[in-house]
Structures are given as C-alpha cells and as structure tokens.
Motif scaffolding. Sequence first.
Motif, PDB file in Angstrom:
ATOM      1  N   ILE A   1     -13.715  16.419  36.460  1.00  0.00           N
ATOM      2  CA  ILE A   1     -13.907  15.489  35.307  1.00  0.00           C
ATOM      3  C   ILE A   1     -12.971  15.873  34.195  1.00  0.00           C
ATOM      4  O   ILE A   1     -12.362  15.012  33.525  1.00  0.00           O
ATOM      5  CB  ILE A   1     -15.367  15.497  34.852  1.00  0.00           C
ATOM      6  CG1 ILE A   1     -16.247  14.855  35.928  1.00  0.00           C
ATOM      7  CG2 ILE A   1     -15.540  14.753  33.526  1.00  0.00           C
ATOM      8  CD1 ILE A   1     -17.738  14.954  35.646  1.00  0.00           C
ATOM      9  N   LEU A   2     -12.827  17.161  33.936  1.00  0.00           N
ATOM     10  CA  LEU A   2     -11.912  17.611  32.896  1.00  0.00           C
ATOM     11  C   LEU A   2     -10.478  17.189  33.239  1.00  0.00           C
ATOM     12  O   LEU A   2      -9.715  16.792  32.347  1.00  0.00           O
ATOM     13  CB  LEU A   2     -12.011  19.123  32.734  1.00  0.00           C
ATOM     14  CG  LEU A   2     -13.361  19.648  32.180  1.00  0.00           C
ATOM     15  CD1 LEU A   2     -13.369  21.204  32.199  1.00  0.00           C
ATOM     16  CD2 LEU A   2     -13.609  19.124  30.777  1.00  0.00           C
ATOM     17  N   GLU A   3     -10.139  17.293  34.496  1.00  0.00           N
ATOM     18  CA  GLU A   3      -8.777  16.879  34.917  1.00  0.00           C
ATOM     19  C   GLU A   3      -8.577  15.395  34.727  1.00  0.00           C
ATOM     20  O   GLU A   3      -7.501  14.943  34.284  1.00  0.00           O
ATOM     21  CB  GLU A   3      -8.573  17.259  36.394  1.00  0.00           C
ATOM     22  CG  GLU A   3      -7.169  16.961  36.880  1.00  0.00           C
ATOM     23  CD  GLU A   3      -7.008  17.343  38.363  1.00  0.00           C
ATOM     24  OE1 GLU A   3      -5.901  17.046  38.882  1.00  0.00           O
ATOM     25  OE2 GLU A   3      -7.938  17.870  38.989  1.00  0.00           O
ATOM     26  N   ALA A   4      -9.644  14.619  35.047  1.00  0.00           N
ATOM     27  CA  ALA A   4      -9.534  13.151  34.878  1.00  0.00           C
ATOM     28  C   ALA A   4      -9.375  12.792  33.412  1.00  0.00           C
ATOM     29  O   ALA A   4      -8.593  11.911  33.033  1.00  0.00           O
ATOM     30  CB  ALA A   4     -10.759  12.464  35.477  1.00  0.00           C
ATOM     31  N   ASN A   5     -10.120  13.485  32.526  1.00  0.00           N
ATOM     32  CA  ASN A   5      -9.997  13.209  31.074  1.00  0.00           C
ATOM     33  C   ASN A   5      -8.608  13.590  30.583  1.00  0.00           C
ATOM     34  O   ASN A   5      -8.008  12.899  29.722  1.00  0.00           O
ATOM     35  CB  ASN A   5     -11.054  13.970  30.303  1.00  0.00           C
ATOM     36  CG  ASN A   5     -12.459  13.327  30.478  1.00  0.00           C
ATOM     37  OD1 ASN A   5     -12.553  12.119  30.668  1.00  0.00           O
ATOM     38  ND2 ASN A   5     -13.523  14.147  30.436  1.00  0.00           N
ATOM     39  N   ALA A   6      -8.118  14.726  31.109  1.00  0.00           N
ATOM     40  CA  ALA A   6      -6.783  15.156  30.683  1.00  0.00           C
ATOM     41  C   ALA A   6      -5.727  14.149  31.131  1.00  0.00           C
ATOM     42  O   ALA A   6      -4.769  13.850  30.407  1.00  0.00           O
ATOM     43  CB  ALA A   6      -6.493  16.552  31.261  1.00  0.00           C
ATOM     44  N   GLN A   7      -5.936  13.625  32.330  1.00  0.00           N
ATOM     45  CA  GLN A   7      -4.975  12.614  32.831  1.00  0.00           C
ATOM     46  C   GLN A   7      -4.980  11.356  31.945  1.00  0.00           C
ATOM     47  O   GLN A   7      -3.936  10.762  31.658  1.00  0.00           O
ATOM     48  CB  GLN A   7      -5.314  12.246  34.292  1.00  0.00           C
ATOM     49  CG  GLN A   7      -4.281  11.352  34.932  1.00  0.00           C
ATOM     50  CD  GLN A   7      -4.616  11.078  36.399  1.00  0.00           C
ATOM     51  OE1 GLN A   7      -5.661  11.549  36.917  1.00  0.00           O
ATOM     52  NE2 GLN A   7      -3.729  10.347  37.067  1.00  0.00           N
ATOM     53  N   ILE A   8      -6.194  10.971  31.528  1.00  0.00           N
ATOM     54  CA  ILE A   8      -6.300   9.766  30.650  1.00  0.00           C
ATOM     55  C   ILE A   8      -5.605  10.035  29.331  1.00  0.00           C
ATOM     56  O   ILE A   8      -4.887   9.180  28.795  1.00  0.00           O
ATOM     57  CB  ILE A   8      -7.769   9.389  30.448  1.00  0.00           C
ATOM     58  CG1 ILE A   8      -8.359   8.840  31.759  1.00  0.00           C
ATOM     59  CG2 ILE A   8      -7.941   8.355  29.323  1.00  0.00           C
ATOM     60  CD1 ILE A   8      -9.870   8.636  31.712  1.00  0.00           C
ATOM     61  N   GLU A   9      -5.779  11.223  28.774  1.00  0.00           N
ATOM     62  CA  GLU A   9      -5.143  11.557  27.510  1.00  0.00           C
ATOM     63  C   GLU A   9      -3.636  11.567  27.667  1.00  0.00           C
ATOM     64  O   GLU A   9      -2.895  11.145  26.767  1.00  0.00           O
ATOM     65  CB  GLU A   9      -5.630  12.922  27.024  1.00  0.00           C
ATOM     66  CG  GLU A   9      -7.081  12.919  26.527  1.00  0.00           C
ATOM     67  CD  GLU A   9      -7.273  12.040  25.314  1.00  0.00           C
ATOM     68  OE1 GLU A   9      -6.313  11.910  24.498  1.00  0.00           O
ATOM     69  OE2 GLU A   9      -8.340  11.402  25.161  1.00  0.00           O
ATOM     70  N   ALA A  10      -3.179  12.063  28.813  1.00  0.00           N
ATOM     71  CA  ALA A  10      -1.729  12.104  29.047  1.00  0.00           C
ATOM     72  C   ALA A  10      -1.145  10.690  29.098  1.00  0.00           C
ATOM     73  O   ALA A  10      -0.063  10.398  28.564  1.00  0.00           O
ATOM     74  CB  ALA A  10      -1.440  12.861  30.340  1.00  0.00           C
TER      75      ALA A  10
END
Length: 725
Positions: A309-318
């Motif tokens: 989930i943290l990776e998915a949020n980071a991807q969205i922010e990117a």
Amino acid sequence: MTISIIENGKKLESTIDFSNFLKEFKRYRLRVILAVLTVTLVAFPLIYSMTPQYSATATIILKAQSDNSTPIDQVEDFDATQAEYYPTQAEVLQSKRVIEAAVRQLDLQNDPLFEIKSTDKVISEDEHVSQIVHAIEKKLSISPVRFSQLVKVSYESNSAEMSAMVTNAVINAYIHLEEQRKIEKTQQAQEWNTTRMAELKEKITQQKSAIDTYLSDNGLLTYQGVDGFETEQLALVNDRLATAKEKRITAKASYNTISEALGYPLEDVATLPSISNHAQLQDLRIALIQAKRSLFDLQKKYGPKNPLILEANAQIEAIKLQTTSLLKELKTGLYKEYQASVERENKYRALLNEQRKNFTKLASKRDAYNTMKADLDKTQELYEKIFLRSKEQELTMLYREPAATLLDPATPPNKPSKPNKALFIIMIFVMTFILSLLFIIIKAALNKSVNNITQVRTRLGLEAIGELRPFNYIEDLPLFSKGFFAHSYSGETIHAIRTSILLNEKSWPTIGLVSTDSDENNELSSYLLAHSLSQDRSTLLIDLDFRKEVSLTEEILMAQPSEDALSSSTAEKEVAEVLPTLTVMGMAEILENNHSINDCIIPLEDNLSLLPRGTLTSTPLLTLSSPELELKLKEVSQQFEQIIIHLPALSESKDTQLIARYLSGVIYTVKAGTLSTNHILTNIDKLTQLQTPIIGAILNNVADDELETEEAQQQLIHQNEDLLS
C-alpha cells in the motif's frame, strides 16, 4: 320723348331694304342685258381662236423607307417620318436640275416645238436648254395626294405626244438623279471613313507607345491590372497578419489556462479542454487511474502499513509530481509560443502598413493608366466601327435602289385639257351679269338719299303725310296754283296732305314747313298746303324766311292784282301802289317797329291771307329772338283758324330753331333724290332737341316709278291718258 326721332331714324336706316335694289335693277335691266350680250359676243371669237392645250398625267409612289433587299443599312440623308419629307420630294420633282436632265434626255433643244425664237442675238446650247427648262417649269404641275405616298405629275403642251413624253422623262430623270445622289452620298461617306480610319490607326499607335513609356517610367506591371500584383501581396500579408493574431490569442488563452490549472487538483486539470488532449498528460492520467485502482484493491486485502500500500501511494504521488512538472513545462512552452506569436503579429502589421502606403501612392498612377487605357479602348472601338461601316459601304455602292416607283406612266391624251371654250363663254356671260348686278347693288347701296315715302319711314323715321310729283314750276305762284288745282287729280295730292293733318288725333293750329336746304321747294309746298287748308277754314300764310333773296312773299306778289281786288279797300290800293317795288310791310316791321298785324296782312283769296316777311333793319337772329314773336303768333292764331308758316332752311341758319319753339308742330319738306339721309337726320335733330313735334314729312319731286300714294299714282295715270288722247 323717350327715344329721339333721329335715333329712331338711324335704327330704321340700318335695316336692309331689297326693294331699292329691285327698282334699280328694273330701271337698268335693258342696259344690263345689252352689256352682257355685247361682252359675250366680243369674247366669242377670241375664245374659239385659243390654241388647245393637252395635259398628260403620271402617278408615282415615293418610298418611305429603304428596301430590305440587303441587311446592310444604306446611307440616307432624309427621314421619311418627318412631315416635310413628301412636300420636299414634290419640290425636287419640279426642280430645274430634274427638268434639265429630262430636256437633255429627250434632246428637246433640237425639237421644232422648242426652237429658238427669231432674235438677233445668238445664244449657246446651255442658254437654249435653260430657256426650255424655264418654259417647261411653268406648265409642269406636281400634285401630292393627301394622306398617301402618291404624287401626280402633269405637263401641258400643244402636242399630246410631247405632254406624255415630258411627263415620263421628268419622272425618270428624278428617279435616276436620286439614285446617283445616293451613290455619291455613299462614296463621300466611304472616302470620309477611309480618311478617319487612317487617322485613328495612327492615333492608336501613339496611344499604345505612350502607355508603354508610362509603365516603364513608373516601374508598373500589368499583371491583372496596374495594381494587381500589389493587391495580391497586400492580401497575402493581411491574411498572415490575421493568422498571427489568431495564434497569439490562442497561445495567450492556453497559457492563462495552464497558469490557473497549477493550483487545481490533478483530476480537475486533466478535464480542462485546452490541455486534456495533450499525449503525455493523457498517459499520466491513465497511469494515475491504474495506480488508484491498484491502491483500492490492495486496501481491501492489506492494512495501511503494508509495504504494497505504501508503494502504491508513493507511485500515485510520483505520478502527480510528474504531472505538475509537465504542466510547468507546458506553461513555459506556451509562454514562449505566445511571445513568438506577438512578434510575428507586429512584424506582419508593420509590413501591412508599409504596403498600404505604397498602394496609396500607386492609386494616382493607376488612375492615369486607366485613363490612357480607356482612351485607347474607345479609339480602338471607334476604329472597328468605322472599319465595319467602310466595308459595308463598299458593298452598298454596287446596289441600286430607286427613290420612287412609276405606278401609272403618262399616255398621250385624246382630248385637250383646256381651254373649255363653252365653259369660258358661260363664265364670261355669268361674270358680266354678276358684275352688272354688283354695280347696281353698289350704286343702290351708296345712294343714301330719300327717293320714296317708304324710305322716309325707314331712313328718316318720320311719318310720310304726302308726296308730290315734279312740277313744271313757274315763278307766278298764284297762277301756278290756279292751274295746279284746276286738275282734280293733281289737286288731290295736296288735299291728301291736308287730310292726313286733319285725321291726326291732335289739332295743329300753327304749323311750320321747313326743309334742310333752301332749294327743296319748301315755298311751293307751304303755299299749296295753305291754299288747300283755306278751302274750309280761314288760313294765314306767314313768310318768315329772311335768308333767301327772292322770298315767298315776292313770288306771290310778283303777279299784278286784279282791278276788283285793288278797289276793295284803301289798304289794298296802297299795296297795289307799292307792288312794283315789292316793299311791303310784314313781320319784320311788326317785331321791330311794333306795327299793327292787321295793317300788314294781305288777302290773297277767300279764306287765304298772307303775312309778308317785311324788310329787316337788324339781323334775322336778333329780330326772331324777340319775345314779341310768341305774342304776335298767339295774336294771329286768335284771328285765323289755321296758320301756315314758311320757315328758312335748317342747314343755313338757326332762324327756324328760334321760331319752332312757338309752333304747334312742324312739317318737314324733303326733295327726293338730292340730300343724303345723314345730312337730313342731322338737321332733324335740331328740331328734336327743342322737343318740337314733327307732324310728318312731305316728299316732293318724286320720280314716277317711285310713287306710292294712291293720289299720286292716279295723277300719273290720268296725265298719261291725257297725253295719249
């Protein structure tokens, strides 16, 4: 009197009395018949010796318009629609030029009918032809038929054949000359057109050379006109300026949109129309959607601290950071594009302004060129028209079109046209008779005298109370009177006058007899009337005419009185003693010296006495204006039943006007056939102004054929019977 006798007379005089004309004609009828027969007989041999004249007539039709044999218009110098066309052609038909052509065509100068009259002078052939033309012109007749194109041509001649020949020759000459005139007119027009064509061709060359020089000097091109190239260049720059302006506006709008979008959520920015179609932005949007979907699926399986989930949020922010960076780059690029668009717009605007200035300067050059080009075009157009007309005239010169058509040629007549000898005889007879009647009518109309008692009424407006025939008058009045009344029928004429006076409703105790002039036998009328009235009443005849040298008194007293008459009284003896000197007392002594009336009255016959005029010591006007005159007339009117006064002529003095004031009435004496009506009416008016009643008029010296009363006609009849017996 409401209407004066003079006005009444003028009214009646204006009426037409045909009886006077009939009487004049009756009087001169034998002379009229003799004059008519004499003139007719004298004219008879002259008329029948006249040379007969023959007239031949031909009919032609004048053309109103050209034939339609050729589509090419003819050269015409007339307009048949004008009213003057046909009379003009009729005059051309009888012109000297046409007649001369006919004379030369027939060779009439060598014809015996037109030979030169014997003269000492030798004339040329042209002069001889001119004489023949003049002679034919007099006898040539041109008669246009009204409301048609027909013209009748006639010629009179001593020869029937010559009349027909000349008539036809004149028509043929007219037709031929009209054809020649048209050909000459066409030739002149063709020559004129050829000359104008050469001039126009040279002018066209000069105009083209001037245009080329003008274009070269001003550096002008004729691509779609002088300003065609500049117009296209100006349009192209104007289009580019409009494109640059549109791009500037678009870039400015896109820049403003991206600048505002940097503060909005990424989902909202991706939906903006101006940037939603950008490829990288669409890819980032798709990636963001997939990342959010993966995050949603992972959140259902794992907790928030799960590395996935943290990776998915980071991807969205990117992805969001990458989108923001992309928007900043787009903003920077759009700003540069906007600046470039502004620079291009300014460049094209400056170029357009420069080209506008150049185009404005070109307008004057264009106008000059257009003027020169229009002048050249008109010259070329005129040249083409003249060239076409010149070619047409070359063809029409070969075409012959007659101006008229001979409908009925002249033929030699069988009978002469004139003179109509029988008609001439009748005309002379009738004209002589009419002139004779006219002479009689004029003579009767100019005769303003009074000739019968009808004219007394119509011309003078007076009542005619009697008429007297001409007298074989002798100076011894008593002796004449005795012989006059010895014949009952002559005496009846005077007694008829007496009867007219007695039958009048009004009584006339004091009557004056007056005339216009002194030679109208007024003395005789006065004495005869007094003698007639004395038949049954005491009558006094008064002589008041002081103007005549030989008065009524002297005419009466010139006869020696009888011894019985002289022994009747002492007064009569005294008269007898003074008779030879004719110095008897009368009205003059009564008025001037207050003598007794009874001492001056002289008895003449039973019931008839005379009061002489006496001898004046003053002028008649002074004596007759005395108030004693009225008193003395009243005095004698008490002694006598009837008083007759002989008055002086009205036209010679005012004596009668002084006397007429005191009279009961006046009888006007008129001598027939002497004075004019106007002269008599003028003098009658003198009495009318005094309001003295005019009883009537006595017409004396009446011609036998003018008698109207029964008494005068009976006298004439018995006088003729006495002569025959």
